[in-house]
Design an enzyme around this catalytic site. Sequence first.
Site, PDB file in Angstrom:
ATOM      1  N   MET A  28       0.834  -1.295   0.177  1.00 36.09           N
ATOM      2  CA  MET A  28      -0.058  -0.052   0.178  1.00 36.09           C
ATOM      3  C   MET A  28       0.817   1.259   0.040  1.00 36.09           C
ATOM      4  SD  MET A  28      -3.346  -0.940   2.144  1.00 36.09           S
ATOM      5  CE  MET A  28      -2.733  -0.916   3.843  1.00 36.09           C
ATOM      6  N   ALA A  30       4.017   4.029   0.908  1.00 34.57           N
ATOM      7  CA  ALA A  30       4.768   4.424   2.191  1.00 34.57           C
ATOM      8  C   ALA A  30       5.681   3.573   2.606  1.00 34.57           C
ATOM      9  CB  ALA A  30       3.663   4.654   3.226  1.00 34.57           C
ATOM     10  N   GLY A  34      11.013  -2.678   5.502  1.00 31.29           N
ATOM     11  CA  GLY A  34      10.267  -4.080   5.689  1.00 31.29           C
ATOM     12  C   GLY A  34       9.821  -4.523   4.296  1.00 31.29           C
ATOM     13  N   HIS A  35       9.219  -3.352   3.609  1.00 27.97           N
ATOM     14  CA  HIS A  35       8.820  -3.647   2.130  1.00 27.97           C
ATOM     15  C   HIS A  35      10.159  -4.041   1.119  1.00 27.97           C
ATOM     16  CE1 HIS A  35       5.454  -0.629   3.360  1.00 27.97           C
ATOM     17  NE2 HIS A  35       4.735  -1.836   2.985  1.00 27.97           N
ATOM     18  N   ASP A 150       2.334  -9.229   9.260  1.00 22.21           N
ATOM     19  CA  ASP A 150       0.700  -9.522   9.007  1.00 22.21           C
ATOM     20  C   ASP A 150       0.504 -11.106   8.878  1.00 22.21           C
ATOM     21  OD1 ASP A 150       0.244  -6.628   8.722  1.00 22.21           O
ATOM     22  OD2 ASP A 150       1.744  -6.805   7.529  1.00 22.21           O
ATOM     23  N   GLN A 153      -2.712 -12.132   7.865  1.00 19.98           N
ATOM     24  CA  GLN A 153      -2.890 -11.617   6.680  1.00 19.98           C
ATOM     25  C   GLN A 153      -2.342 -12.742   5.651  1.00 19.98           C
ATOM     26  OE1 GLN A 153      -2.636  -8.017   4.511  1.00 19.98           O
ATOM     27  NE2 GLN A 153      -0.716  -8.457   4.052  1.00 19.98           N
ATOM     28  N   SER A 185       6.459  -0.199   9.796  1.00 22.68           N
ATOM     29  CA  SER A 185       5.295   0.027   9.302  1.00 22.68           C
ATOM     30  C   SER A 185       5.284   1.339   8.712  1.00 22.68           C
ATOM     31  CB  SER A 185       4.279  -0.332  10.449  1.00 22.68           C
ATOM     32  OG  SER A 185       3.073   0.197  10.243  1.00 22.68           O
ATOM     33  N   SER A 186       4.196   1.320   7.822  1.00 23.59           N
ATOM     34  CA  SER A 186       3.972   2.599   7.312  1.00 23.59           C
ATOM     35  C   SER A 186       3.473   3.519   8.264  1.00 23.59           C
ATOM     36  CB  SER A 186       3.112   2.615   5.947  1.00 23.59           C
ATOM     37  OG  SER A 186       3.695   1.562   5.216  1.00 23.59           O
ATOM     38  N   ARG A 187       2.644   3.060   9.298  1.00 23.51           N
ATOM     39  CA  ARG A 187       1.933   3.707  10.121  1.00 23.51           C
ATOM     40  C   ARG A 187       3.046   4.408  11.132  1.00 23.51           C
ATOM     41  NH1 ARG A 187      -2.329  -0.148   9.225  1.00 23.51           N
ATOM     42  NH2 ARG A 187      -4.051   0.832   8.991  1.00 23.51           N
TER      43      ARG A 187
HETATM   44  P1  AMP Z   1       1.327  -2.989   3.462  1.00 25.51           P
HETATM   45  O1  AMP Z   1       2.218  -1.902   2.604  1.00 25.51           O
HETATM   46  O2  AMP Z   1       1.269  -2.601   5.195  1.00 25.51           O
HETATM   47  O3  AMP Z   1       0.234  -3.656   3.059  1.00 25.51           O
HETATM   48  O4  AMP Z   1       2.682  -4.037   3.482  1.00 25.51           O
HETATM   49  C1  AMP Z   1       2.856  -4.805   2.175  1.00 25.51           C
HETATM   50  C2  AMP Z   1       3.570  -5.956   2.517  1.00 25.51           C
HETATM   51  O5  AMP Z   1       4.876  -5.712   3.034  1.00 25.51           O
HETATM   52  C3  AMP Z   1       2.819  -6.914   3.480  1.00 25.51           C
HETATM   53  O6  AMP Z   1       2.937  -8.496   2.893  1.00 25.51           O
HETATM   54  C4  AMP Z   1       3.266  -6.621   4.686  1.00 25.51           C
HETATM   55  O7  AMP Z   1       3.237  -7.746   5.729  1.00 25.51           O
HETATM   56  C5  AMP Z   1       4.736  -6.510   4.507  1.00 25.51           C
HETATM   57  N1  AMP Z   1       5.323  -5.771   5.648  1.00 25.51           N
HETATM   58  C6  AMP Z   1       5.009  -4.731   6.223  1.00 25.51           C
HETATM   59  N2  AMP Z   1       6.101  -4.389   7.194  1.00 25.51           N
HETATM   60  C7  AMP Z   1       6.628  -5.166   7.303  1.00 25.51           C
HETATM   61  C8  AMP Z   1       8.055  -5.573   8.120  1.00 25.51           C
HETATM   62  N3  AMP Z   1       8.184  -4.779   9.176  1.00 25.51           N
HETATM   63  N4  AMP Z   1       8.687  -6.597   7.448  1.00 25.51           N
HETATM   64  C9  AMP Z   1       8.389  -7.410   6.764  1.00 25.51           C
HETATM   65  N5  AMP Z   1       7.395  -7.221   6.093  1.00 25.51           N
HETATM   66  C10 AMP Z   1       6.722  -6.118   6.162  1.00 25.51           C
END
Ligand code: AMP
Length: 280
Positions: A28, A30, A34-35, A150, A153, A185-187
């Site tokens: 999503m 940001a 991690g991404h 997640d 998820q 996290s993006s948050r």
């Molecule tokens: P999101 O943009 O939050 O939907 O995350 C996109 C993907 O990145 C999802 O599969 C998340 O589980 C993964 N993700 C988000 N934060 C992390 C993190 N800190 N470490 C590993 N993967 C992450």
Amino acid sequence: MLLGHFSELTEHIDIKVKSSVLGLVPTMGALHEGHLSLIKKAHMECDKVIVSIFVNPTQFNNPDDLTKYPRTLDQDLDAINSVSKDVLVYVPTVEEIYPEGAEAEHFEFGTISKFMEGEYRQGHFDGVGTVLKRLFEVINPDRAYFGEKDFQQLAVVRKLIEITGQNVSIIGCETFRENNGLAKSSRNKLLTLEEKEQAGIIFENLKYIKSNFRDKPLLEILEKVKNNFEDSPLFNLEYCEVADEKDLIPAKKIESDKNYRAFIAAYCNNVRLIDNMSLN
Ligand code: AMP
């Protein structure tokens, strides 16, 4: 390379020769490290990688959360380019993903979607399932990469492809953390420096559960975690559960032959943070 429409995307996926492996990293935006760790893994394991950036409206049960969700496309493109200039970036509009209107399909995921995120974010996993089914349909990847951050998820996505019969290998990737253990996290972008430092409380409590759950009664451990959050001026605990990794049903007591994972969701002001840890 930035792609805005299905037609452009199809053109580029056509580059794919028969034997090549196409990897998808749905996000999503940001983007953070991690991404990027997912994108790097995909880049190492696949011949071609597509990162999708789409803030999916149907997975937000709280309209305010959707409005506040950080959007940083230019920085995201720079970050992806820093991994490799060969990665394709797909940034669809809401209309392109939902030509008939942004409505979620309902899926029967079973117990894995019932508790924790499923309980506190009603409809969330139907939204996640809907957008991923659509992305898998359009992009037809061989592999798709998801973070264990997640974890629920990740379990839902594995179930989704069982339900839809889509032929995608789902790859789970380790959680990438800040120095104090806070999961990236993006948050986190919505937290002050002080709040980010204090947010280590989530990781500390997951570690506390891991160190104690075989020795002390589970309910006593969960009560202690609750008290730790009550003592914290900045954080409000939404839930803390220890669940069987297979069915994600929160446990009342620990059985020796099962594998468990601890899950926490907490608010810092209006920012909602989640994390989990394997207890094996
Ligand atoms: P999101 O943009 O939050 O939907 O995350 C996109 C993907 O990145 C999802 O599969 C998340 O589980 C993964 N993700 C988000 N934060 C992390 C993190 N800190 N470490 C590993 N993967 C992450």
